[in-house]
Motif scaffolding. Structure first.
Motif, PDB file in Angstrom:
ATOM      1  N   LEU A   1       0.809  -1.215   0.000  1.00  0.00           N
ATOM      2  CA  LEU A   1       0.000   0.000   0.000  1.00  0.00           C
ATOM      3  C   LEU A   1       0.850   1.276   0.000  1.00  0.00           C
ATOM      4  N   LYS A   2       0.220   2.350  -0.425  1.00  0.00           N
ATOM      5  CA  LYS A   2       0.858   3.667  -0.398  1.00  0.00           C
ATOM      6  C   LYS A   2      -0.031   4.628   0.377  1.00  0.00           C
ATOM      7  N   ILE A   3       0.604   5.561   1.069  1.00  0.00           N
ATOM      8  CA  ILE A   3      -0.131   6.554   1.861  1.00  0.00           C
ATOM      9  C   ILE A   3      -0.108   7.892   1.147  1.00  0.00           C
ATOM     10  N   THR A   4      -1.267   8.521   1.067  1.00  0.00           N
ATOM     11  CA  THR A   4      -1.390   9.888   0.557  1.00  0.00           C
ATOM     12  C   THR A   4      -1.964  10.746   1.675  1.00  0.00           C
ATOM     13  N   LYS A   5      -1.285  11.863   1.959  1.00  0.00           N
ATOM     14  CA  LYS A   5      -1.722  12.710   3.074  1.00  0.00           C
ATOM     15  C   LYS A   5      -2.866  13.637   2.647  1.00  0.00           C
ATOM     16  N   VAL A   6      -3.832  13.767   3.548  1.00  0.00           N
ATOM     17  CA  VAL A   6      -4.982  14.650   3.340  1.00  0.00           C
ATOM     18  C   VAL A   6      -4.800  15.896   4.205  1.00  0.00           C
ATOM     19  N   LYS A   7      -5.155  17.066   3.663  1.00  0.00           N
ATOM     20  CA  LYS A   7      -4.996  18.328   4.399  1.00  0.00           C
ATOM     21  C   LYS A   7      -5.848  18.349   5.671  1.00  0.00           C
ATOM     22  N   LYS A   8      -5.457  19.188   6.598  1.00  0.00           N
ATOM     23  CA  LYS A   8      -6.201  19.340   7.858  1.00  0.00           C
ATOM     24  C   LYS A   8      -7.653  19.719   7.550  1.00  0.00           C
ATOM     25  N   ASN A   9      -8.566  19.034   8.221  1.00  0.00           N
ATOM     26  CA  ASN A   9     -10.019  19.206   8.034  1.00  0.00           C
ATOM     27  C   ASN A   9     -10.501  18.762   6.655  1.00  0.00           C
ATOM     28  N   GLY A  10      -9.676  18.031   5.967  1.00  0.00           N
ATOM     29  CA  GLY A  10     -10.033  17.575   4.626  1.00  0.00           C
ATOM     30  C   GLY A  10     -11.272  16.702   4.617  1.00  0.00           C
ATOM     31  N   PHE A  11     -11.370  15.799   5.589  1.00  0.00           N
ATOM     32  CA  PHE A  11     -12.524  14.897   5.625  1.00  0.00           C
ATOM     33  C   PHE A  11     -13.803  15.654   5.984  1.00  0.00           C
ATOM     34  N   GLN A  12     -13.664  16.632   6.890  1.00  0.00           N
ATOM     35  CA  GLN A  12     -14.836  17.455   7.222  1.00  0.00           C
ATOM     36  C   GLN A  12     -15.323  18.217   5.993  1.00  0.00           C
ATOM     37  N   ASN A  13     -14.385  18.774   5.257  1.00  0.00           N
ATOM     38  CA  ASN A  13     -14.748  19.531   4.056  1.00  0.00           C
ATOM     39  C   ASN A  13     -15.382  18.618   3.007  1.00  0.00           C
ATOM     40  N   TYR A  14     -14.890  17.392   2.945  1.00  0.00           N
ATOM     41  CA  TYR A  14     -15.484  16.423   2.000  1.00  0.00           C
ATOM     42  C   TYR A  14     -16.929  16.127   2.378  1.00  0.00           C
ATOM     43  N   MET A  15     -17.167  15.816   3.677  1.00  0.00           N
ATOM     44  CA  MET A  15     -18.518  15.485   4.122  1.00  0.00           C
ATOM     45  C   MET A  15     -19.462  16.676   3.938  1.00  0.00           C
ATOM     46  N   LYS A  16     -18.930  17.860   4.161  1.00  0.00           N
ATOM     47  CA  LYS A  16     -19.736  19.080   3.962  1.00  0.00           C
ATOM     48  C   LYS A  16     -20.107  19.223   2.491  1.00  0.00           C
ATOM     49  N   SER A  17     -19.179  18.894   1.614  1.00  0.00           N
ATOM     50  CA  SER A  17     -19.413  19.067   0.179  1.00  0.00           C
ATOM     51  C   SER A  17     -20.498  18.132  -0.350  1.00  0.00           C
ATOM     52  N   ILE A  18     -20.699  17.003   0.328  1.00  0.00           N
ATOM     53  CA  ILE A  18     -21.735  16.058  -0.111  1.00  0.00           C
ATOM     54  C   ILE A  18     -22.979  16.121   0.773  1.00  0.00           C
ATOM     55  N   GLY A  19     -23.032  17.132   1.644  1.00  0.00           N
ATOM     56  CA  GLY A  19     -24.223  17.349   2.469  1.00  0.00           C
ATOM     57  C   GLY A  19     -24.386  16.360   3.595  1.00  0.00           C
ATOM     58  N   LYS A  20     -23.283  15.788   4.076  1.00  0.00           N
ATOM     59  CA  LYS A  20     -23.385  14.779   5.128  1.00  0.00           C
ATOM     60  C   LYS A  20     -22.462  15.082   6.310  1.00  0.00           C
ATOM     61  N   LEU A  21     -22.303  16.344   6.596  1.00  0.00           N
ATOM     62  CA  LEU A  21     -21.469  16.723   7.734  1.00  0.00           C
ATOM     63  C   LEU A  21     -22.275  16.609   9.021  1.00  0.00           C
TER      64      LEU A  21
END
Length: 500
Positions: free
Chosen positions: A454-474
């Motif tokens: 496997l390989k790891i890719t780093k996500v920016k701070k609050n990236g997952f929150q911003n993703y969930m917000k973008s799909i209306g599921k925060l």
């Protein structure tokens, strides 16, 4: 000149087609008969006595007495069978145990009776015969056929043979195919996959291969090694290769790659086999979905995915299914599985006849290469790798990278760190080893060089929150899927600039 074998294949294909049509055209009666036969045969087993099979007359009676179970729930009965006890789930003892990678249960032992393995073999055969009947193509029966599969070497426990399903099936190749079948028995018994594929390449490169079958990721590896050896497209090496048979994973992500490797399009047949039973096969080249095997000693129930996690989900039979609805597949079989949830979800593409496509798993998973990795496994791998360290992970998700710019495919872990590791590659290695230790399929794919670690890719701070917000599921009860079998989530990450 048309061979006698090719002519006879067409005659046999017509006979089998007519047999299949008889039950396919009477689906409800066929399933009703299967249901009553199963109950009758098993009423004096330990399971049958425990669940009052003698009083079961209807599906409603069955639902009242037999709850839906997964492997963990039926395991106490299976363990009695493994220990050598007779008449537990089915009359007598099973002929085999298919040994599979467990999830919560470690190694799973799926019982396979003689009638169950015969039904599996017949379904595989019938898939090819219906293809012959539909297309009129039968010349391939005179060429060589390869089935990339596990080792046929079986172990024994309390008088019962144990092995991988594909290895068990290797013992049931019909006599009329023995001379056509490849690789050789000795090569098929090689355990190390890389060594095995190299040996298969040497054995087959100069043969008249007409049919090639296997899980797409394994077949892709075989094709690439052939191409490396010869510098030619597969279609040039095997000029009469025109039929690819596959199952286990979705072929679509591989299709373009395969057609490039082959150099042309070839016909294909999709199968839906599992250790628990052979459920469906593609019976028409231009129809979506696979013909549900209603006459193979398997009684089917379906639960709407939306309803599945309710306290008393409604269990229906084929009589009440609708096209396009996601259903959890629940089976009862002539190998002694009762109200058994295999974890797959299916959708019907047709009810005249009954055809299905596999739509996924009831839980999130990755099986782009046949590895069956689930959420629990990736969570425990992460936990184990970060134990006794200063590394803190805010959130993560895992997606397959099927077509990397270079090198082998891999699992890509998208991680948002609260406290990053000093060395990302060391963490990746630890996670990978922890995952291999949990999941034998993933271990085989890494060891067999089908996947790279496997390989790891780093996500920016609050990236997952911003993703969930973008799909209306925060917020609320919404959760980021721990893993998925495609890259839809990470495509959004990339689009939103959430990746470091």
């Amino acid at each position: 000149m048309t061979s006698l074998k090719s002519i006879l294949a067409k005659v046999f294909a017509k006979y089998i087609f007519n047999k299949v049509q008889k039950w396919a055209n009477k689906p409800l009666e066929t399933q009703e008969q299967v249901f009553h036969n199963l109950i009758k045969r098993a009423k004096n087993t330990a399971f049958g006595i425990d669940h009052d099979f003698k009083d079961i007359k209807t599906h409603d009676d069955f639902v009242k007495r037999v709850p839906i179970r997964d492997y963990e729930a039926i395991k106490p009965y299976v363990e009695r069978v493994v220990s050598g006890e007779e008449n537990v789930l089915w009359k007598g003892k099973p002929e085999y145990f298919a040994k599979t990678s467990g999830t919560t249960s470690g190694v799973k032992y799926i019982p396979i009776t003689k009638v169950a393995i015969e039904a599996q073999v017949n379904a595989s055969r019938n898939a090819i015969l219906l293809y012959i009947h539909e297309t009129g193509k039968s010349a391939f029966v005179d060429g060589k056929m390869i089935f990339l599969q596990g080792s046929p070497v079986l172990n024994k426990k309390n008088g019962i043979n144990i092995g991988r399903l594909s290895g068990i099936a290797a013992h049931y190749v019909p006599n009329y195919l023995q001379k056509n079948r490849m690789p050789s028995w000795d090569t098929n018994c090689i355990e190390d996959w890389d060594t095995k594929v190299n040996a298969i390449v040497e054995e087959t490169v100069n043969e008249n291969m007409t049919v090639i079958a296997g899980i797409p990721s394994w077949v892709q590896m075989y094709f690439e090694k052939l191409q490396q050896k010869t510098g030619k497209k597969i279609g040039e090496i095997y000029k009469n290769f025109n039929l690819f048979i596959f199952g286990g994973v979705n072929y679509e992500p591989y299709r373009a790659k395969f057609e490039n490797l082959i150099g042309r399009k070839v016909d294909s047949i999709e199968l839906y086999p599992a250790s628990e039973g052979f459920f469906a096969f593609q019976d028409k080249q231009n129809e979506k979905g696979m013909l549900l095997q209603l006459h193979s000693g398997i009684f089917y129930e379906f639960v709407s995915v939306e309803d599945f996690f309710n306290e008393n989900p409604k269990r229906i039979t084929i009589k009440d299914v609708k096209v396009g609805v996601n259903y959890v597949l629940v089976i009862s079989t002539n190998a002694g599985l009762w109200g058994y949830n295999i974890g797959d979800t299916v959708q019907f593409t047709s009810t005249k006849p009954y055809r299905v496509v596999v739509s996924g798993r009831i839980k999130h998973f990755i099986s782009a290469f046949g590895e069956h990795v689930i959420g629990k496994e990736v969570e425990e791998a992460m936990q184990e790798a970060t134990l006794n360290t200063d590394i803190r992970v805010s959130e993560f998700t895992v997606a397959p990278q099927i077509t990397p710019a270079e090198g082998l495919p891999y699992h890509e872990w998208f991680i948002e760190f609260e406290n990053e590791p000093e060395n990302l590659s060391v963490l990746a290695e630890k996670i990978d080893m922890a995952l291999q230790n949990q999941n034998s399929y993933y271990f085989d794919l890494i060891k067999g060089k089908v996947l790279q670690p496997l390989k790891i890719t780093k996500v920016k701070k609050n990236g997952f929150q911003n993703y969930m917000k973008s799909i209306g599921k925060l917020g609320g009860q919404n959760k980021v899927p721990r893993l998925s079998n495609d890259r839809k989530i990470v495509e959004v990450f990339s689009h939103l600039g959430l990746i470091k």
